[in-house]
Design a protein around this motif. Structure first.
Motif, PDB file in Angstrom:
ATOM      1  N   VAL A   6       0.848  -1.190   0.000  1.00 49.22           N
ATOM      2  CA  VAL A   6       0.000   0.000   0.000  1.00 49.22           C
ATOM      3  C   VAL A   6       0.884   1.241   0.000  1.00 49.22           C
ATOM      4  O   VAL A   6       1.757   1.379   0.869  1.00 49.22           O
ATOM      5  CB  VAL A   6      -0.918   0.042   1.248  1.00 49.22           C
ATOM      6  N   ARG A   7       0.676   2.127  -0.955  1.00 48.81           N
ATOM      7  CA  ARG A   7       1.346   3.416  -0.917  1.00 48.81           C
ATOM      8  C   ARG A   7       0.949   4.141   0.365  1.00 48.81           C
ATOM      9  O   ARG A   7      -0.203   4.088   0.781  1.00 48.81           O
ATOM     10  CB  ARG A   7       0.916   4.257  -2.104  1.00 48.81           C
ATOM     11  N   TRP A   8       1.894   4.864   0.976  1.00 49.03           N
ATOM     12  CA  TRP A   8       1.605   5.445   2.282  1.00 49.03           C
ATOM     13  C   TRP A   8       2.316   6.782   2.435  1.00 49.03           C
ATOM     14  O   TRP A   8       3.512   6.895   2.175  1.00 49.03           O
ATOM     15  CB  TRP A   8       2.066   4.496   3.384  1.00 49.03           C
ATOM     16  N   SER A   9       1.563   7.773   2.878  1.00 49.70           N
ATOM     17  CA  SER A   9       2.137   9.076   3.189  1.00 49.70           C
ATOM     18  C   SER A   9       2.024   9.298   4.680  1.00 49.70           C
ATOM     19  O   SER A   9       0.930   9.500   5.210  1.00 49.70           O
ATOM     20  CB  SER A   9       1.387  10.187   2.430  1.00 49.70           C
ATOM     21  N   SER A  10       3.146   9.217   5.393  1.00 48.93           N
ATOM     22  CA  SER A  10       3.145   9.335   6.849  1.00 48.93           C
ATOM     23  C   SER A  10       3.286  10.799   7.239  1.00 48.93           C
ATOM     24  O   SER A  10       4.392  11.321   7.373  1.00 48.93           O
ATOM     25  CB  SER A  10       4.295   8.522   7.460  1.00 48.93           C
ATOM     26  N   GLY A  11       2.166  11.449   7.401  1.00 47.22           N
ATOM     27  CA  GLY A  11       2.190  12.857   7.756  1.00 47.22           C
ATOM     28  C   GLY A  11       2.511  13.082   9.214  1.00 47.22           C
ATOM     29  O   GLY A  11       2.254  12.226  10.058  1.00 47.22           O
ATOM     30  N   GLY A  12       3.087  14.205   9.546  1.00 45.41           N
ATOM     31  CA  GLY A  12       3.359  14.535  10.930  1.00 45.41           C
ATOM     32  C   GLY A  12       2.078  14.885  11.662  1.00 45.41           C
ATOM     33  O   GLY A  12       1.064  15.204  11.073  1.00 45.41           O
ATOM     34  N   GLY A  13       2.108  14.789  12.972  1.00 43.64           N
ATOM     35  CA  GLY A  13       0.969  15.173  13.770  1.00 43.64           C
ATOM     36  C   GLY A  13      -0.056  14.099  13.971  1.00 43.64           C
ATOM     37  O   GLY A  13      -1.063  14.298  14.640  1.00 43.64           O
ATOM     38  N   GLY A  14       0.182  12.912  13.389  1.00 46.26           N
ATOM     39  CA  GLY A  14      -0.702  11.782  13.652  1.00 46.26           C
ATOM     40  C   GLY A  14      -2.003  11.796  12.894  1.00 46.26           C
ATOM     41  O   GLY A  14      -2.899  11.026  13.187  1.00 46.26           O
ATOM     42  N   GLY A  15      -2.149  12.694  11.918  1.00 49.40           N
ATOM     43  CA  GLY A  15      -3.403  12.752  11.186  1.00 49.40           C
ATOM     44  C   GLY A  15      -3.581  11.569  10.262  1.00 49.40           C
ATOM     45  O   GLY A  15      -2.623  11.005   9.748  1.00 49.40           O
ATOM     46  N   GLY A  16      -4.811  11.156  10.036  1.00 47.15           N
ATOM     47  CA  GLY A  16      -5.103  10.073   9.114  1.00 47.15           C
ATOM     48  C   GLY A  16      -5.623  10.623   7.807  1.00 47.15           C
ATOM     49  O   GLY A  16      -5.300  11.729   7.409  1.00 47.15           O
ATOM     50  N   GLY A  17      -6.466   9.818   7.140  1.00 46.15           N
ATOM     51  CA  GLY A  17      -7.058  10.280   5.893  1.00 46.15           C
ATOM     52  C   GLY A  17      -6.702   9.379   4.739  1.00 46.15           C
ATOM     53  O   GLY A  17      -6.094   8.327   4.908  1.00 46.15           O
ATOM     54  N   ALA A  18      -7.092   9.819   3.547  1.00 43.63           N
ATOM     55  CA  ALA A  18      -6.998   8.972   2.367  1.00 43.63           C
ATOM     56  C   ALA A  18      -5.573   8.638   1.971  1.00 43.63           C
ATOM     57  O   ALA A  18      -5.328   7.656   1.278  1.00 43.63           O
ATOM     58  CB  ALA A  18      -7.713   9.650   1.195  1.00 43.63           C
ATOM     59  N   ASP A  19      -4.584   9.420   2.381  1.00 40.69           N
ATOM     60  CA  ASP A  19      -3.207   9.179   1.971  1.00 40.69           C
ATOM     61  C   ASP A  19      -2.390   8.388   2.983  1.00 40.69           C
ATOM     62  O   ASP A  19      -1.274   7.976   2.690  1.00 40.69           O
ATOM     63  CB  ASP A  19      -2.489  10.508   1.687  1.00 40.69           C
ATOM     64  N   GLY A  20      -2.905   8.210   4.205  1.00 38.30           N
ATOM     65  CA  GLY A  20      -2.165   7.435   5.189  1.00 38.30           C
ATOM     66  C   GLY A  20      -2.196   8.071   6.549  1.00 38.30           C
ATOM     67  O   GLY A  20      -3.188   8.013   7.255  1.00 38.30           O
ATOM     68  N   GLY A  21      -1.095   8.717   6.955  1.00 37.17           N
ATOM     69  CA  GLY A  21      -0.944   9.216   8.321  1.00 37.17           C
ATOM     70  C   GLY A  21      -0.148   8.210   9.130  1.00 37.17           C
ATOM     71  O   GLY A  21       0.599   7.407   8.584  1.00 37.17           O
ATOM     72  N   ASP A  22      -0.284   8.253  10.441  1.00 35.24           N
ATOM     73  CA  ASP A  22       0.352   7.234  11.272  1.00 35.24           C
ATOM     74  C   ASP A  22      -0.226   5.867  10.923  1.00 35.24           C
ATOM     75  O   ASP A  22      -1.407   5.755  10.570  1.00 35.24           O
ATOM     76  CB  ASP A  22       0.097   7.524  12.753  1.00 35.24           C
ATOM     77  N   LEU A  23       0.576   4.830  11.014  1.00 39.33           N
ATOM     78  CA  LEU A  23       0.087   3.490  10.692  1.00 39.33           C
ATOM     79  C   LEU A  23      -0.743   2.968  11.860  1.00 39.33           C
ATOM     80  O   LEU A  23      -0.213   2.558  12.892  1.00 39.33           O
ATOM     81  CB  LEU A  23       1.247   2.540  10.388  1.00 39.33           C
ATOM     82  N   THR A  24      -2.050   3.019  11.705  1.00 42.99           N
ATOM     83  CA  THR A  24      -3.007   2.494  12.670  1.00 42.99           C
ATOM     84  C   THR A  24      -4.025   1.660  11.906  1.00 42.99           C
ATOM     85  O   THR A  24      -4.183   1.827  10.682  1.00 42.99           O
ATOM     86  CB  THR A  24      -3.744   3.615  13.418  1.00 42.99           C
ATOM     87  N   PRO A  25      -4.754   0.760  12.585  1.00 39.79           N
ATOM     88  CA  PRO A  25      -5.807   0.019  11.877  1.00 39.79           C
ATOM     89  C   PRO A  25      -6.801   0.926  11.166  1.00 39.79           C
ATOM     90  O   PRO A  25      -7.159   0.686  10.012  1.00 39.79           O
ATOM     91  CB  PRO A  25      -6.461  -0.792  12.999  1.00 39.79           C
ATOM     92  N   LYS A  26      -7.260   1.976  11.854  1.00 37.04           N
ATOM     93  CA  LYS A  26      -8.239   2.871  11.237  1.00 37.04           C
ATOM     94  C   LYS A  26      -7.676   3.531   9.987  1.00 37.04           C
ATOM     95  O   LYS A  26      -8.350   3.571   8.941  1.00 37.04           O
ATOM     96  CB  LYS A  26      -8.680   3.944  12.235  1.00 37.04           C
ATOM     97  N   ASN A  27      -6.463   4.071  10.069  1.00 34.95           N
ATOM     98  CA  ASN A  27      -5.890   4.752   8.908  1.00 34.95           C
ATOM     99  C   ASN A  27      -5.667   3.797   7.743  1.00 34.95           C
ATOM    100  O   ASN A  27      -5.839   4.167   6.582  1.00 34.95           O
ATOM    101  CB  ASN A  27      -4.590   5.443   9.286  1.00 34.95           C
ATOM    102  N   LEU A  28      -5.268   2.563   8.039  1.00 37.60           N
ATOM    103  CA  LEU A  28      -5.101   1.580   6.977  1.00 37.60           C
ATOM    104  C   LEU A  28      -6.438   1.280   6.310  1.00 37.60           C
ATOM    105  O   LEU A  28      -6.527   1.244   5.076  1.00 37.60           O
ATOM    106  CB  LEU A  28      -4.493   0.288   7.533  1.00 37.60           C
ATOM    107  N   LEU A  29      -7.479   1.074   7.100  1.00 36.36           N
ATOM    108  CA  LEU A  29      -8.786   0.756   6.540  1.00 36.36           C
ATOM    109  C   LEU A  29      -9.336   1.915   5.712  1.00 36.36           C
ATOM    110  O   LEU A  29      -9.928   1.701   4.650  1.00 36.36           O
ATOM    111  CB  LEU A  29      -9.758   0.379   7.658  1.00 36.36           C
ATOM    112  N   VAL A  30      -9.132   3.145   6.187  1.00 36.97           N
ATOM    113  CA  VAL A  30      -9.553   4.305   5.407  1.00 36.97           C
ATOM    114  C   VAL A  30      -8.805   4.345   4.073  1.00 36.97           C
ATOM    115  O   VAL A  30      -9.385   4.587   3.012  1.00 36.97           O
ATOM    116  CB  VAL A  30      -9.325   5.605   6.193  1.00 36.97           C
ATOM    117  N   ARG A  31      -7.509   4.111   4.135  1.00 33.39           N
ATOM    118  CA  ARG A  31      -6.678   4.118   2.926  1.00 33.39           C
ATOM    119  C   ARG A  31      -7.163   3.082   1.917  1.00 33.39           C
ATOM    120  O   ARG A  31      -7.122   3.304   0.701  1.00 33.39           O
ATOM    121  CB  ARG A  31      -5.222   3.847   3.311  1.00 33.39           C
ATOM    122  N   LEU A  32      -7.651   1.942   2.401  1.00 33.15           N
ATOM    123  CA  LEU A  32      -8.096   0.867   1.523  1.00 33.15           C
ATOM    124  C   LEU A  32      -9.560   0.997   1.115  1.00 33.15           C
ATOM    125  O   LEU A  32     -10.052   0.181   0.332  1.00 33.15           O
ATOM    126  CB  LEU A  32      -7.878  -0.490   2.204  1.00 33.15           C
ATOM    127  N   GLY A  33     -10.248   2.013   1.623  1.00 34.88           N
ATOM    128  CA  GLY A  33     -11.643   2.213   1.241  1.00 34.88           C
ATOM    129  C   GLY A  33     -12.600   1.255   1.916  1.00 34.88           C
ATOM    130  O   GLY A  33     -13.638   0.893   1.332  1.00 34.88           O
TER     131      GLY A  33
END
Length: 216
Positions: free
Chosen positions: A123-150
């Protein structure tokens, strides 16, 4: 599945759990949250992943889009040598575990009432600072991964974290990395239940394994 010097990430016909989770006439997953108790009656509102996950020719599961991962250098589609090497490492670990155990080491287990197995995923991943999630990644968490995968919202609301004790194959992979997640989602909501054992294998790339287990 073979690990060649160049990974072919072009989409091919899905098999196994990826085919089961499809949101069309070929899908065979069971939706409980809408009380269909079979394929959902409203496939626009109810799905596992949207768009469906894709199986590539080299055997790696990925998101739809970026159909070759081989765009021009500097573009979002470009697969660098370092990224390709990291995916090769995941593929080799998978193939070794599968071939040396006649397939038993890639069984997910964890109380599975079927014979669910792991598949490689990247999975392409953009690890943004500040722990934010969203469509591009963020910190690697279950929620952020699931959001990234739709994933459907019902899966985001039903995450169950696992420890790293789920077998030698998974444990050996996860302990190689500092940032990883190991979990299932959708227990009681659907079958087969999605499971993930993935890690941030290098900046910009999450990889590891995905599969599905059956719970009743």
């Amino acid at each position: 599945m073979t690990t060649t010097t160049t990974l072919d990430m072009t989409a091919t016909r899905p098999t196994g759990i990826i085919e089961r989770w499809r949101n069309d006439a070929k899908g065979t997953w069971t939706c409980y949250w809408d009380r269909s108790y079979g394929m959902p009656s409203d496939r626009h509102a109810n799905f596992v992943f949207r768009p469906d996950l894709v199986m590539s020719r080299c055997g790696v599961i990925r998101r739809a889009g970026n159909d070759t991962w081989r765009g021009e250098a500097g573009t979002k589609d470009y697969l660098t040598e370092e990224e390709e090497a990291a995916i090769h490492d995941v593929l080799k670990m998978y193939e070794d575990a599968r071939d040396e155990s006649d397939g038993t080491d890639i069984l997910i287990g964890r109380g599975d009432e079927g014979n669910g197995v792991w598949y490689p995923i990247a999975v392409r991943w953009s690890s943004g600072g500040g722990g934010g999630g969203g469509a591009d990644g963020g910190d690697l968490t279950p929620k952020n991964l699931l959001v990234r995968l739709g994933a459907h919202d019902e899966l985001l609301k039903s995450v169950c974290a696992w420890d790293s004790g789920g077998g030698r194959f998974v444990k050996n992979f996860l302990t190689k990395h500092d940032s990883w997640v190991y979990f299932c989602c959708g227990d009681g909501k659907m079958n087969p239940v999605p499971c993930f054992a993935v890690a941030l294998v290098r900046p910009g790339l999450v990889a590891g394994f995905v599969g599905g287990v059956t719970y009743t």
